[in-house]
Design a protein around this motif. Structure first.
Motif, PDB file in Angstrom:
ATOM      1  N   CYS A  32      25.797  -8.582  95.461  1.00 50.22           N
ATOM      2  CA  CYS A  32      25.163  -9.836  94.649  1.00 50.22           C
ATOM      3  C   CYS A  32      26.642 -10.473  94.014  1.00 50.22           C
ATOM      4  CB  CYS A  32      24.555  -9.443  93.338  1.00 50.22           C
ATOM      5  SG  CYS A  32      24.008 -10.990  92.331  1.00 50.22           S
ATOM      6  N   ILE A  33      27.678  -9.981  93.867  1.00 52.93           N
ATOM      7  CA  ILE A  33      28.900 -10.440  93.216  1.00 52.93           C
ATOM      8  C   ILE A  33      29.714 -11.084  94.182  1.00 52.93           C
ATOM      9  CG2 ILE A  33      31.138 -10.253  92.288  1.00 52.93           C
ATOM     10  CD1 ILE A  33      28.562 -10.010  90.205  1.00 52.93           C
ATOM     11  N   ASP A  34      29.837 -10.168  95.661  1.00 53.89           N
ATOM     12  CA  ASP A  34      30.395 -10.657  96.716  1.00 53.89           C
ATOM     13  C   ASP A  34      29.674 -11.919  97.549  1.00 53.89           C
ATOM     14  OD1 ASP A  34      32.276  -8.540  96.781  1.00 53.89           O
ATOM     15  OD2 ASP A  34      31.219  -7.354  97.995  1.00 53.89           O
ATOM     16  N   LYS A  35      28.188 -11.993  97.063  1.00 49.66           N
ATOM     17  CA  LYS A  35      27.698 -13.179  97.794  1.00 49.66           C
ATOM     18  C   LYS A  35      28.019 -14.346  96.754  1.00 49.66           C
ATOM     19  CE  LYS A  35      24.972 -15.332 100.248  1.00 49.66           C
ATOM     20  NZ  LYS A  35      25.112 -15.810 101.677  1.00 49.66           N
ATOM     21  N   SER A  36      28.178 -14.383  95.557  1.00 47.13           N
ATOM     22  CA  SER A  36      28.280 -15.467  94.670  1.00 47.13           C
ATOM     23  C   SER A  36      29.739 -15.711  94.909  1.00 47.13           C
ATOM     24  CB  SER A  36      28.231 -14.720  93.323  1.00 47.13           C
ATOM     25  OG  SER A  36      27.083 -14.107  92.725  1.00 47.13           O
ATOM     26  N   ARG A  37      30.721 -15.016  94.984  1.00 43.87           N
ATOM     27  CA  ARG A  37      32.066 -15.717  95.512  1.00 43.87           C
ATOM     28  C   ARG A  37      31.946 -16.194  96.846  1.00 43.87           C
ATOM     29  NH1 ARG A  37      35.857 -10.202  93.658  1.00 43.87           N
ATOM     30  NH2 ARG A  37      36.222 -10.898  91.698  1.00 43.87           N
ATOM     31  N   GLU A  38      31.361 -15.924  97.852  1.00 40.30           N
ATOM     32  CA  GLU A  38      31.187 -16.521  99.067  1.00 40.30           C
ATOM     33  C   GLU A  38      30.710 -17.834  98.954  1.00 40.30           C
ATOM     34  OE1 GLU A  38      29.114 -14.205 102.022  1.00 40.30           O
ATOM     35  OE2 GLU A  38      30.599 -12.465 101.630  1.00 40.30           O
ATOM     36  N   THR A  39      29.648 -17.853  97.995  1.00 43.40           N
ATOM     37  CA  THR A  39      28.862 -19.142  97.786  1.00 43.40           C
ATOM     38  C   THR A  39      29.626 -19.984  97.059  1.00 43.40           C
ATOM     39  OG1 THR A  39      26.786 -17.884  97.440  1.00 43.40           O
ATOM     40  CG2 THR A  39      26.774 -19.840  96.703  1.00 43.40           C
ATOM     41  N   GLN A  40      30.562 -19.545  96.043  1.00 41.63           N
ATOM     42  CA  GLN A  40      31.290 -20.430  95.258  1.00 41.63           C
ATOM     43  C   GLN A  40      32.509 -21.129  96.195  1.00 41.63           C
ATOM     44  OE1 GLN A  40      31.899 -19.672  90.864  1.00 41.63           O
ATOM     45  NE2 GLN A  40      34.063 -19.244  91.667  1.00 41.63           N
ATOM     46  N   LYS A  41      32.955 -20.174  97.089  1.00 44.04           N
ATOM     47  CA  LYS A  41      34.030 -20.645  97.921  1.00 44.04           C
ATOM     48  C   LYS A  41      33.564 -21.896  98.763  1.00 44.04           C
ATOM     49  CE  LYS A  41      36.902 -16.568  98.214  1.00 44.04           C
ATOM     50  NZ  LYS A  41      37.414 -15.492  98.615  1.00 44.04           N
ATOM     51  N   ALA A  42      32.200 -21.732  99.221  1.00 43.87           N
ATOM     52  CA  ALA A  42      31.528 -22.709 100.301  1.00 43.87           C
ATOM     53  C   ALA A  42      31.194 -23.963  99.308  1.00 43.87           C
ATOM     54  CB  ALA A  42      30.362 -22.090 100.797  1.00 43.87           C
ATOM     55  N   ILE A  43      30.887 -23.814  98.217  1.00 40.49           N
ATOM     56  CA  ILE A  43      30.852 -25.097  97.404  1.00 40.49           C
ATOM     57  C   ILE A  43      31.920 -25.842  97.243  1.00 40.49           C
ATOM     58  CG2 ILE A  43      30.099 -25.715  95.103  1.00 40.49           C
ATOM     59  CD1 ILE A  43      28.236 -23.498  94.979  1.00 40.49           C
ATOM     60  N   GLN A  44      33.135 -24.823  97.016  1.00 43.21           N
ATOM     61  CA  GLN A  44      34.594 -25.674  96.658  1.00 43.21           C
ATOM     62  C   GLN A  44      34.995 -26.302  98.031  1.00 43.21           C
ATOM     63  OE1 GLN A  44      35.978 -26.259  93.911  1.00 43.21           O
ATOM     64  NE2 GLN A  44      34.392 -25.101  92.851  1.00 43.21           N
ATOM     65  N   LYS A  45      34.587 -25.752  98.894  1.00 40.48           N
ATOM     66  CA  LYS A  45      35.167 -26.183 100.422  1.00 40.48           C
ATOM     67  C   LYS A  45      34.365 -27.566 100.716  1.00 40.48           C
ATOM     68  CE  LYS A  45      35.332 -25.246 105.428  1.00 40.48           C
ATOM     69  NZ  LYS A  45      35.156 -24.242 106.618  1.00 40.48           N
ATOM     70  N   LEU A  46      32.878 -27.603 100.555  1.00 43.40           N
ATOM     71  CA  LEU A  46      32.177 -28.694 100.739  1.00 43.40           C
ATOM     72  C   LEU A  46      32.589 -29.938  99.893  1.00 43.40           C
ATOM     73  CD1 LEU A  46      28.460 -27.139 100.888  1.00 43.40           C
ATOM     74  CD2 LEU A  46      30.108 -28.229 102.827  1.00 43.40           C
ATOM     75  N   LEU A  47      32.808 -29.435  98.508  1.00 47.03           N
ATOM     76  CA  LEU A  47      33.308 -30.419  97.500  1.00 47.03           C
ATOM     77  C   LEU A  47      34.587 -31.181  98.055  1.00 47.03           C
ATOM     78  CD1 LEU A  47      32.509 -28.857  94.001  1.00 47.03           C
ATOM     79  CD2 LEU A  47      31.493 -30.840  95.166  1.00 47.03           C
ATOM     80  N   SER A  48      35.661 -30.399  98.343  1.00 44.62           N
ATOM     81  CA  SER A  48      37.117 -30.793  98.854  1.00 44.62           C
ATOM     82  C   SER A  48      36.814 -31.531 100.238  1.00 44.62           C
ATOM     83  CB  SER A  48      37.815 -29.873  99.525  1.00 44.62           C
ATOM     84  OG  SER A  48      38.015 -28.622  98.287  1.00 44.62           O
TER      85      SER A  48
END
Length: 600
Positions: free
Chosen positions: A572-588
């Motif tokens: 769950c935590i690993d998935k949260s981190r992946e999701t957050q990185k994906a969100i940051q990439k899309l925002l950038s």
């Protein structure tokens, strides 16, 4: 005949309107209104001096008006004399106002007024403004306190502190033995209301903590059947009181707050039931622990009644009523929460009133376990370090479900599996090393903590001796003060050596696992779960600045997870981190595309 309440309240409001239309200073309006109503009451009871009566000529000739005031000032009745000698507020009134005011009073000359003092103070409370000298509780709170005292027929009641005045009026309707002691020297209001009451009550202007007025010929405190104090909140006592330099030996428990000193005074001054109001912090603060312990261990504390915030006119601070029996032998304390919809109704956008007082009394007399009431043994309160917070013992349905789950699970206290680290001591612009401070604003809802932007500098010696204060991968950051209960987990690529390491600010604590058997991701997932968040919410205290005691945080039970649960938590935590990185990439990517449009 109209009801008295409507008559008197409309009379007070009519005086307010008259004064405002004549430009009379607002901070004088309660004083002027009460003096005028006192004249009406004295006239109806044939108690005006020299056989004077309210008449139209008083409204026509200021000389007659001034002669009446002079006669009142010279009265042999000390209360009448004090009311009208306090200042020249009535003498300075303009003649047009006097004409209108006397004409208004004459309309009430032949109307029966059953409780003019009660209805006057109710109106004053409802008209409270920031310019009023005292803040009062809603009138319903005084009705509750009066009911808590029980039968007052043939008994004496002692009240202290300015905010207790409304209760002196209510109690005097039932008893002739009411004494009110106040430090407020502008207290002609108390004397005026006493003169209006069914049974006038005695008013003494003195500082009960420094020089009590009610003493015997042997210089001992006179004892009363009942005692009440609605104390000023947060006021500190002089050093001689905190050091118990007192000829009456009242302050045997060290105290620095007036509300606590008032409790100790009442215990000495009264032999029967005592009711006091205290701010919420009194129930759990370290400063007042000795007094709470004394009340519980001596069997004096009978009940704690938690009131809703918004019940005081002058403050939003949450308060409670303590029911104390100085000669009691209570082996348990009854906790009652009257903050639910069953017990409150709104009077204004900001203020509340209590309802169903009869039900509150029933719950007090019962020993049944109810959703809003419970009895707790003195021994359990002792185990809880004399914490008297109602929320500690009365759980909502969600908390009860969590407790049931915990009781059926294998658990370990948090301090058995982690250690706690504080941040480093830093000074702006001093030292050779730059560090980045992590606070509540850097904690995201999920996953890793954002890169902090606040910089501070530390010296080489400070860095060398406090290496453990730097954040490590997968440390859990927990906010203790302010955004209390908020938490986050440190990313795995956090810098741990050299310049620009991370550390927590003073509002937070670092939770670091101490065993390879405890995965920090699993612990973080647990603390973020419904069960963990419910436990954490129950620790939050403080009406103004929410805070959590580290001592209590250390003792929360943590469910020992199964292998399957551990694997799920890590995923769950690993998935949260992946999701957050994906969100940051899309925002950038979005920001990059947007910046190309109509760029300079």
């Amino acid at each position: 005949m109209q009801k008295n309440t409507q008559n008197v309240q409309s009379l007070v409001w009519s005086f307010y309107d008259l004064m405002r239309s004549h430009g009379i200073r607002k901070h004088n309006e309660n004083e002027v209104a009460l003096k005028l109503i006192t004249i009406l009451v004295l006239s109806k009871e044939d108690k005006l001096p020299n056989g004077l009566k309210l008449s139209q000529s008083l409204a026509e000739y200021k000389g007659e008006w001034l002669a009446l005031i002079d006669a009142l000032k010279a009265s042999e009745d000390s209360q009448i004399q004090r009311v009208f000698s306090y200042d020249n507020a009535l003498e300075d009134l303009p003649l047009p106002f006097i004409h209108s005011a006397i004409s208004t009073l004459l309309k009430y000359q032949d109307i029966t007024l059953e409780s003019p003092a009660v209805d006057s103070i109710r109106t004053i409370i409802s008209n409270f403004t920031s310019s009023t000298s005292e803040g009062f509780a809603d009138f319903s709170v005084y009705l509750l306190a009066n009911a808590l005292l029980g039968d007052k027929s043939g008994k004496t009641t002692y009240l202290m502190s300015p905010a207790s005045l409304p209760l002196a009026i209510i109690a005097s309707e039932e008893s002739e033995g009411v004494c009110y002691e106040t430090i407020n020297q502008s207290g002609m209001i108390a004397d005026a209301l006493s003169l209006m009451s069914k049974n006038s009550f005695e008013v003494s202007y003195s500082n009960a903590l420094d020089k009590p007025a009610y003493i015997t010929s042997k210089n001992e405190l006179k004892t009363f059947d009942h005692g009440v104090s609605f104390s000023p909140m947060g006021v500190m006592v002089p050093k001689h009181i905190s050091d118990n330099i007192d000829s009456y030996d009242r302050f045997i428990i060290p105290t620095k707050k007036v509300e606590s000193a008032n409790i100790l005074h009442l215990i000495k001054q009264c032999r029967g039931t005592v009711v006091v109001s205290v701010p919420e912090g009194f129930l759990y603060s370290t400063m007042e622990k000795d007094l709470r312990q004394y009340l519980v261990d001596q069997g004096m504390l009978k009940a704690v009644i938690s009131l809703p915030s918004g019940i005081w006119t002058g403050t939003a601070v949450k308060t409670s009523l303590l029911l104390i029996e100085p000669n009691g032998n209570n082996q348990s304390v009854r906790f009652i929460d009257v903050t639910g919809e069953e017990f409150i109704e709104k009077t204004t956008k900001r203020l509340l009133s209590l309802s169903n007082i009869d039900i509150i009394l029933e719950y007090l007399a019962s020993d049944k376990e109810l959703d809003c009431a419970t009895s707790v043994s003195s021994s359990l309160i002792q185990k809880n370090d004399y914490d008297l917070s109602v929320g500690r013992y009365l759980l909502d349905p969600k908390e009860k479900r969590v407790n049931k789950i915990l009781s059926e699970s294998t658990t370990v206290t948090l301090d058995r599996i982690v250690r706690f680290e504080r941040g480093l001591s830093v000074k702006p612009d001093e030292g050779d090393y730059t560090v980045l401070e992590v606070g509540a604003s850097e904690l995201n809802d999920i996953g890793d903590i954002s890169v902090p932007t606040k910089e501070a500098n530390i010296s080489e010696s400070e860095r060398a001796k406090n290496q453990t204060g730097f954040l490590q991968p997968n440390d859990i950051i927990f906010i203790l003060k302010g955004s209390a209960g908020k938490l986050g987990i440190v990313p795995e690529d956090v810098p741990t050596t050299g310049d620009r390491c991370w550390m927590v600010n003073r509002s937070a604590i670092v939770i670091r696992t101490i065993s390879d058997k405890v995965n920090p991701k699993v612990l973080y997932a647990y603390l973020k779960s419904d069960i963990g968040q419910t436990q954490i919410s129950g620790l939050i205290k403080g009406a103004t600045i929410p805070n959590i005691s580290l001592k209590e945080l250390k003792q929360i039970p943590v469910i020992v997870p199964s292998l399957e649960e551990r694997e799920q938590a890590i995923a769950c935590i690993d998935k949260s981190r992946e999701t957050q990185k994906a969100i940051q990439k899309l925002l950038s990517e979005q920001y990059a595309i947007q910046s190309e449009l109509w760029s300079l």
